[in-house]
Design a protein around this motif. Structure first.
Motif, short mmCIF file in Angstrom:
data_model
loop_
_atom_site.label_atom_id
_atom_site.label_comp_id
_atom_site.label_asym_id
_atom_site.label_seq_id
_atom_site.Cartn_x
_atom_site.Cartn_y
_atom_site.Cartn_z
N GLU A 8 0.85 -1.18 0.00
CA GLU A 8 0.00 0.00 0.00
C GLU A 8 0.89 1.23 0.00
OE1 GLU A 8 -3.70 2.04 2.43
OE2 GLU A 8 -2.66 0.34 3.32
N VAL A 9 0.67 2.11 -0.97
CA VAL A 9 1.44 3.35 -1.08
C VAL A 9 0.43 4.50 -1.02
CG1 VAL A 9 2.96 4.74 -2.56
CG2 VAL A 9 3.21 2.24 -2.50
N THR A 10 0.46 5.25 0.07
CA THR A 10 -0.52 6.32 0.25
C THR A 10 -0.20 7.55 -0.57
OG1 THR A 10 0.62 7.03 2.25
CG2 THR A 10 -1.24 5.53 2.53
N ASP A 11 1.09 7.83 -0.81
CA ASP A 11 1.50 8.98 -1.61
C ASP A 11 2.57 8.53 -2.61
OD1 ASP A 11 2.30 11.36 -2.75
OD2 ASP A 11 3.05 12.25 -0.88
N PRO A 12 2.16 8.18 -3.84
CA PRO A 12 3.12 7.67 -4.83
C PRO A 12 4.24 8.65 -5.19
CG PRO A 12 0.86 7.29 -5.55
CD PRO A 12 0.79 8.17 -4.34
N GLN A 13 4.07 9.94 -4.90
CA GLN A 13 5.10 10.91 -5.26
C GLN A 13 5.96 11.33 -4.07
OE1 GLN A 13 3.42 14.13 -7.51
NE2 GLN A 13 2.74 12.77 -9.12
N ALA A 14 5.84 10.62 -2.97
CA ALA A 14 6.63 10.95 -1.78
C ALA A 14 8.13 10.85 -2.06
CB ALA A 14 6.25 10.01 -0.64
N GLU A 15 8.89 11.65 -1.37
CA GLU A 15 10.36 11.60 -1.47
C GLU A 15 10.92 10.36 -0.78
OE1 GLU A 15 12.55 13.75 -3.00
OE2 GLU A 15 10.86 14.85 -3.85
N THR A 16 10.22 9.90 0.28
CA THR A 16 10.65 8.72 1.02
C THR A 16 9.44 7.82 1.29
OG1 THR A 16 10.35 9.78 3.18
CG2 THR A 16 12.54 9.93 2.18
N PHE A 17 9.71 6.54 1.42
CA PHE A 17 8.68 5.55 1.74
C PHE A 17 9.18 4.73 2.93
CE2 PHE A 17 8.62 6.08 -2.91
CZ PHE A 17 7.30 6.45 -3.12
N LYS A 23 6.10 -8.83 4.32
CA LYS A 23 6.44 -10.20 3.97
C LYS A 23 7.56 -10.19 2.94
CE LYS A 23 2.10 -12.67 4.51
NZ LYS A 23 1.10 -13.47 3.80
N THR A 24 8.38 -11.22 2.94
CA THR A 24 9.42 -11.37 1.93
C THR A 24 9.29 -12.73 1.27
OG1 THR A 24 11.03 -12.27 3.49
CG2 THR A 24 11.01 -9.88 3.21
N MET A 25 9.55 -12.77 -0.02
CA MET A 25 9.56 -14.03 -0.77
C MET A 25 10.60 -13.89 -1.88
SD MET A 25 5.47 -14.83 -1.07
CE MET A 25 5.68 -16.50 -1.69
N TYR A 114 1.83 -11.51 -8.61
CA TYR A 114 0.40 -11.68 -8.82
C TYR A 114 -0.09 -13.12 -8.79
CZ TYR A 114 0.88 -6.80 -9.96
OH TYR A 114 1.17 -5.47 -9.90
N ARG A 115 0.78 -14.10 -8.83
CA ARG A 115 0.33 -15.48 -8.66
C ARG A 115 -0.27 -15.65 -7.27
NH1 ARG A 115 4.30 -20.27 -8.20
NH2 ARG A 115 3.40 -20.32 -6.21
N GLN A 116 0.37 -15.07 -6.29
CA GLN A 116 -0.17 -14.90 -4.93
C GLN A 116 -0.31 -13.40 -4.75
OE1 GLN A 116 2.91 -16.66 -2.57
NE2 GLN A 116 1.76 -18.56 -2.35
N ALA A 117 -1.50 -12.94 -4.52
CA ALA A 117 -1.77 -11.50 -4.56
C ALA A 117 -1.33 -10.73 -3.31
CB ALA A 117 -3.25 -11.27 -4.81
N ASN A 119 0.83 -8.63 -0.59
CA ASN A 119 1.89 -7.63 -0.68
C ASN A 119 3.18 -8.25 -0.16
OD1 ASN A 119 0.02 -5.83 -1.62
ND2 ASN A 119 -0.28 -4.83 0.34
N LYS A 120 4.32 -7.88 -0.77
CA LYS A 120 5.58 -8.51 -0.39
C LYS A 120 6.77 -7.79 -1.00
CE LYS A 120 3.98 -12.08 -2.66
NZ LYS A 120 3.09 -12.09 -3.78
N ILE A 121 7.95 -8.11 -0.47
CA ILE A 121 9.23 -7.69 -1.04
C ILE A 121 9.83 -8.92 -1.72
CG2 ILE A 121 11.57 -6.89 -0.55
CD1 ILE A 121 10.43 -5.58 2.01
#
Length: 136
Positions: A8-17, A23-25, A114-117, A119-121
């Motif tokens: 989830e990205v609340t502000d796509p133009q943010a300088e930092t996230f 989760k990681t896969m 997208y095979r598993q929907a 959110n992840k890194i």
């Protein structure tokens, strides 16, 4: 190795996230400070797909819970944006790439995100990183 995150990205133009306990896969647990990362705003959360490229400024593994036998490794990261996307790339653009053995960057992204929907890194190949660079 480069990485990509779908979250989830609340502000796509943010300088930092900042993303907590993601989760990681597919090698995502190896993300570290200084790594290149591509940020996808999750369509499940109202996003539109690829929004930015950045550099990881901090990465910290989330400790495992002792009462769980099996759990996906999680990482909290911070990112400094280095570029905003110039061309669209999202689920609709990638869903037709389903031949999991064709070696295409689009297929790698479709498979990992997208095979598993969820959110992840994820870690991405050099070829896929080069492909994603073409969107900036």
């Amino acid at each position: 190795m480069a990485f990509a995150i779908k979250a989830e990205v609340t502000d796509p133009q943010a300088e930092t996230f900042t993303f907590a306990a993601q989760k990681t896969m597919y090698g995502g647990k190896h993300i570290a400070e200084g790594d290149t990362i591509f940020v996808f705003a999750s369509e499940n959360e109202g996003g539109q797909g690829l929004v930015a490229r950045g550099v990881v400024t901090s990465s910290e593994a989330v400790p495992r819970k002792l009462d769980l036998d099996r759990q996906t490794p999680r990482v909290s990261i911070s990112i400094r944006r280095t570029a905003l996307v110039a061309r669209r790339l999202g689920r609709d653009d990638l869903k037709r790439f389903k031949d999991w053995k064709d070696g295409r960057p689009e297929t790698e992204l479709n498979f990992k995100f997208y095979r598993q929907a969820t959110n992840k890194i994820v870690g991405v190949s050099d070829e896929t990183a080069a492909f994603l660079d073409g969107f900036f």
